[in-house]
Design a protein around this motif. Structure first.
Motif, PDB file in Angstrom:
ATOM      1  N   ILE A   3       6.295   7.133  -1.945  1.00 22.59           N
ATOM      2  CA  ILE A   3       6.824   8.392  -1.414  1.00 22.59           C
ATOM      3  C   ILE A   3       8.343   8.305  -1.512  1.00 22.59           C
ATOM      4  CG2 ILE A   3       6.829   9.991   0.553  1.00 22.59           C
ATOM      5  CD1 ILE A   3       4.507   8.297   1.755  1.00 22.59           C
TER       6      ILE A   3
ATOM      7  N   THR B 231       0.947   3.586  -3.257  1.00 18.17           N
ATOM      8  CA  THR B 231       1.428   4.944  -2.987  1.00 18.17           C
ATOM      9  C   THR B 231       2.942   4.894  -2.816  1.00 18.17           C
ATOM     10  OG1 THR B 231      -0.627   5.554  -1.887  1.00 18.17           O
ATOM     11  CG2 THR B 231       1.307   6.919  -1.409  1.00 18.17           C
TER      12      THR B 231
ATOM     13  N   ARG C 277       0.853  -1.204   0.000  1.00 24.49           N
ATOM     14  CA  ARG C 277       0.000   0.000   0.000  1.00 24.49           C
ATOM     15  C   ARG C 277       0.878   1.239   0.000  1.00 24.49           C
ATOM     16  NH1 ARG C 277      -5.065   0.028   3.939  1.00 24.49           N
ATOM     17  NH2 ARG C 277      -5.124  -2.170   4.439  1.00 24.49           N
ATOM     18  N   VAL C 278       1.960   1.208   0.779  1.00 25.67           N
ATOM     19  CA  VAL C 278       2.869   2.363   0.812  1.00 25.67           C
ATOM     20  C   VAL C 278       4.314   1.894   0.640  1.00 25.67           C
ATOM     21  CG1 VAL C 278       3.760   4.315   2.139  1.00 25.67           C
ATOM     22  CG2 VAL C 278       1.339   3.675   2.329  1.00 25.67           C
TER      23      VAL C 278
ATOM     24  N   HIS D 179       4.335   9.177  -6.080  1.00 22.70           N
ATOM     25  CA  HIS D 179       3.135  10.006  -5.931  1.00 22.70           C
ATOM     26  C   HIS D 179       3.442  11.229  -5.081  1.00 22.70           C
ATOM     27  CE1 HIS D 179       1.859   5.832  -6.683  1.00 22.70           C
ATOM     28  NE2 HIS D 179       1.051   6.431  -7.526  1.00 22.70           N
TER      29      HIS D 179
ATOM     30  N   ARG E  20      -3.146   6.281   4.196  1.00 19.73           N
ATOM     31  CA  ARG E  20      -3.133   5.154   3.253  1.00 19.73           C
ATOM     32  C   ARG E  20      -3.256   3.809   3.955  1.00 19.73           C
ATOM     33  NH1 ARG E  20      -2.944   7.554  -1.993  1.00 19.73           N
ATOM     34  NH2 ARG E  20      -3.393   9.619  -1.169  1.00 19.73           N
ATOM     35  N   MET E  21      -2.698   3.711   5.130  1.00 19.83           N
ATOM     36  CA  MET E  21      -2.699   2.414   5.801  1.00 19.83           C
ATOM     37  C   MET E  21      -4.029   2.137   6.480  1.00 19.83           C
ATOM     38  SD  MET E  21       0.075   1.098   4.911  1.00 19.83           S
ATOM     39  CE  MET E  21      -0.059  -0.409   5.872  1.00 19.83           C
TER      40      MET E  21
ATOM     41  N   GLY F 119       3.808  13.288 -12.531  1.00 20.42           N
ATOM     42  CA  GLY F 119       4.776  13.799 -11.574  1.00 20.42           C
ATOM     43  C   GLY F 119       4.319  13.622 -10.135  1.00 20.42           C
ATOM     44  N   ALA F 120       5.284  13.700  -9.268  1.00 14.33           N
ATOM     45  CA  ALA F 120       4.985  13.537  -7.853  1.00 14.33           C
ATOM     46  C   ALA F 120       4.499  14.859  -7.288  1.00 14.33           C
ATOM     47  CB  ALA F 120       6.247  13.083  -7.130  1.00 14.33           C
ATOM     48  N   GLU F 121       3.629  14.785  -6.285  1.00 14.19           N
ATOM     49  CA  GLU F 121       3.289  15.989  -5.526  1.00 14.19           C
ATOM     50  C   GLU F 121       4.450  16.238  -4.578  1.00 14.19           C
ATOM     51  OE1 GLU F 121      -0.470  15.892  -3.408  1.00 14.19           O
ATOM     52  OE2 GLU F 121       0.358  17.278  -1.911  1.00 14.19           O
TER      53      GLU F 121
END
Ligand SMILES: Cc1cc2nc3c(=O)[nH]c(=O)nc-3n(C[C@H](O)[C@H](O)[C@H](O)COP(=O)(O)OP(=O)(O)OC[C@H]3O[C@@H](n4cnc5c(N)ncnc54)[C@H](O)[C@@H]3O)c2cc1C
Ligand SMILES: Nc1ncnc2c1ncn2[C@@H]1O[C@H](COP(=O)(O)O)[C@@H](O)[C@H]1O
Lengths: 319, 265
Positions: free
Chosen positions: A285, A283, A261-262, A300, B262-263, B240-242
């Motif tokens: 990061i 997602t 998920r991440v 993202h 998200r989790m 693109g990424a934020e």
């Protein structure tokens, strides 16, 4: 010479997914290439695997039966040369895979083909055009192949959506090639990847660290951070190569494919082989000091920041 | 026994690089040069084979196709223990593609007639992953790509190698020398050169040749090229990424928020 020839790939009796991605890529240019779209499969299992390759848009499936049970670079090289002779394609697409890189460049050299590897986009304007990365994907290079009657491109896996496998309605033809006594390596065995203490493919949240962590002594810190954050620690390849972490924790082409998920990446540049293993995470990061790092193209959320400073603050915030 | 190790001095873009005005390349002021990471492993593999071989007269020769910038890479290989170095350059090779470089290397390697040629799997700037196997094609040498384990039996002139496949699967196979292997990172622990060795490296033979010295014509090399680059561009801006801006504390706070959201979803 005309038309497009796709070189499909199987391993141990199973069609590899890149094969059907190549069909999608080929469909986009087949008409412009002024001929048929043929898909060839080389191997002992060619006849079993063949029918699945007759996807929509494919005119003909070709099989080249190899005497070896498994991939053998010199046999495949010879088979590809036989296919070029019999089919006279103007464009050949293969996957940018370990197997292809074991033989395609040799054929390109011997037959003076137009040639490019790790291609990310293909078009046609008076002949094939291709785009590939430069300087580790920070830039794109546009290529043409002047004066070449036949061009061989190896296409990056995972970019084109795979075509739906065929159901056996497309004609299959066996192509003869003299492949006896062509092999120059002897297969001994396959060795499976060793299982580790954790299965990172099952984790919902991965904290993944790369060469940006700089030193083996910094790893315990990220192990602790992962634990506090409820994440599983994974790594990019250089940390495994250096012997700092076990290979079971490695994400990427030669490691594990993950879809958490991440995916929180610290100090990972985003080389193609790393992205191959994590680009489908829900997602992503990324924290990296280099604003041009290719990881930001799949992330993202991104932060151009020092990972140690961010780690300090995360430790504070998580208590 | 002789081992030839083709190595490349690679360019990395520094963070604020700029393109040349005509779009043909990167402004060289923004390039940082270093020996290709993969080539430190192929170099180490060659040195280990030489050190483990019985008797004398074994040789490790490094070769590069590159301008003067590439000399530093050769010197670092000489410092680590290569016996001699060869640099091939000709202005016409500026921007040469994978097949053109392989063609030039083929002429040089053929003259050496080595038992083994050890290339890297790929170069970190061009990332063709193809020069080695193309070179093997020109020379009609048996080859194995992406080797992460290598055991060379000099008496039998046979290499038992581990070929690394996707997902960490390994194929063990055997190949007879002369052969070309492309070497993967992690196969060994590349050594560092001592300061003394770095000084002494300048005393070792480093030969510079042009195409004519190798009996190659500019035309033949140009025709070998597999492609022509028409433009070099920044990637199309995707979605693109934020970007998370602000202090490290602000970035960390946002990361915690995003992860929690998200989790829990
Ligand atoms: C056949 C093959 C298979 C491969 N398989 C894999 C694989 O499965 N998995 C894999 O990961 N790789 C794989 N690779 C290797 C891959 O090509 C790259 O070399 C590797 O992914 C690079 O790892 P990295 O991003 O950690 O290191 P680098 O590319 O060196 O990147 C380090 C990053 O850290 C950043 N950084 C440095 N300091 C800081 C700091 N203080 N704060 C924040 N950021 C910082 C830098 O800006 C840089 O972007 C494979 C290669 C080949 C040829
Ligand atoms: N200019 C060059 N000179 C010598 N060897 C090279 C050169 N370019 C590539 N190579 C070799 O080919 C390997 C793979 O590079 P590439 O095909 O560019 O990804 C490198 O690790 C080197 O061993």
């Amino acid at each position: 010479m005309s038309g497009v020839l796709v070189i499909a790939e199987s391993r141990r009796g199973e069609l590899r997914e890149v094969s059907l991605e190549l069909v999608t890529a080929a469909r986009e240019v087949a008409e412009a290439a002024g001929g048929q779209l043929k898909v060839a499969i080389i191997g002992a299992d060619a006849e079993q695997v063949g029918p699945q390759l007759g996807a929509e848009g494919v005119d003909e499936v070709l099989t080249v039966t190899a005497p070896q049970q498994h991939f053998e670079a010199h046999v495949w090289q010879k088979a590809l040369e036989a296919l070029i002779d019999s089919e006279q394609p103007s464009l050949i697409l293969a996957g940018h895979t370990i197997d292809s890189l074991g033989f395609a460049p040799a054929t390109a050299a011997r037959r003076a083909l137009g040639f490019a590897t790790d291609v990310t986009a293909i078009s046609w304007a008076d002949g094939p055009r291709a785009v590939r990365g430069a300087y580790g994907d920070k830039l794109h290079s546009e290529l043409e192949f002047p004066g070449k009657e036949c061009t061989l491109l190896t296409v990056r896996p995972g970019l084109f959506s795979p075509a739906t496998p065929g159901e056996g309605s497309v004609p299959v033809r066996a192509v003869e090639a003299n492949l006896e006594n062509v092999a120059r390596t002897e297969h001994i065995e396959f060795v499976e990847a060793t299982a580790g203490d954790v299965d990172i493919t099952k984790a919902e949240f991965l904290l993944s660290i790369g060469r940006g962590v700089e030193d083996k002594d910094n790893i315990p810190r990220f192990e602790q951070l992962a634990e506090r954050f409820g994440a599983t620690l994974s790594v990019s390849r250089p940390l495994v190569d250096a012997g700092w972490m076990p290979s079971a924790r490695q994400v990427g082409q030669s490691g594990k494919t993950v879809k958490p998920r991440v995916y929180l990446a610290f100090g990972i540049s985003g080389a193609v082989q790393h992205l191959a293993g994590m680009r489908n995470a829900d997602t992503i990061i990324a924290v990296n000091t280099d604003p041009e790092a290719p990881i930001f193209s799949v992330a993202h959320y991104g932060a151009v920041a020092d990972l140690f400073e961010v780690a300090d603050e995360l430790e504070q915030a998580l208590g | 026994m002789k081992i030839v190790v083709p190595v490349k001095q690679v360019a990395a873009l520094d963070e604020e690089f700029e393109l040349l005005d005509d779009g043909s390349g990167v402004d060289p002021d923004f390039l940082e040069w270093d020996l290709n990471e993969w080539d430190t492993f192929s170099m180490e593999a060659a040195l280990q084979i030489r050190e483990n071989a019985d008797g004398d007269g074994h040789e490790v020769v490094v070769v590069t196709v590159g301008d003067e910038e590439a000399e530093e890479g050769l010197l670092s290989c000489l410092a680590k223990g290569a016996d001699r170095a060869l640099r091939i350059w000709d202005e016409s090779l500026q921007g040469a593609d994978v097949l053109a470089v392989a063609k030039v290397l083929a002429a040089a390697v053929e003259r050496e007639s080595p038992d083994l040629v050890l290339c890297g799997v790929q170069s970190s700037d061009a990332v063709y992953g193809a020069t080695g196997v193309a070179l093997a094609g020109y020379l009609d040498l048996p080859h194995v790509a992406v080797v992460k384990g290598l055991d060379y039996d000099a008496a039998q002139a046979t290499a038992t190698v581990e070929r690394e496949l996707e997902g960490g699967l390994v194929e063990v196979l055997r190949v007879e020398a002369p052969a070309l292997l492309t070497i993967q990172t992690g196969i060994n622990e590349p050594r560092y050169a001592t300061l003394r060795a770095i000084k002494q490296a300048r005393e070792k033979p480093l030969q510079v040749s042009d195409l004519a010295d190798l009996g190659l014509e500019e035309d033949a090399v140009g025709q070998a090229a597999g492609s022509r680059a028409v433009a070099l561009k920044p990637p199309e801006p995707g979605e693109g990424a934020e970007m998370l801006n602000g202090s490290p504390a602000a970035v960390a706070a946002r990361i915690v928020e995003i992860v929690q959201e998200r989790m829990s979803g």
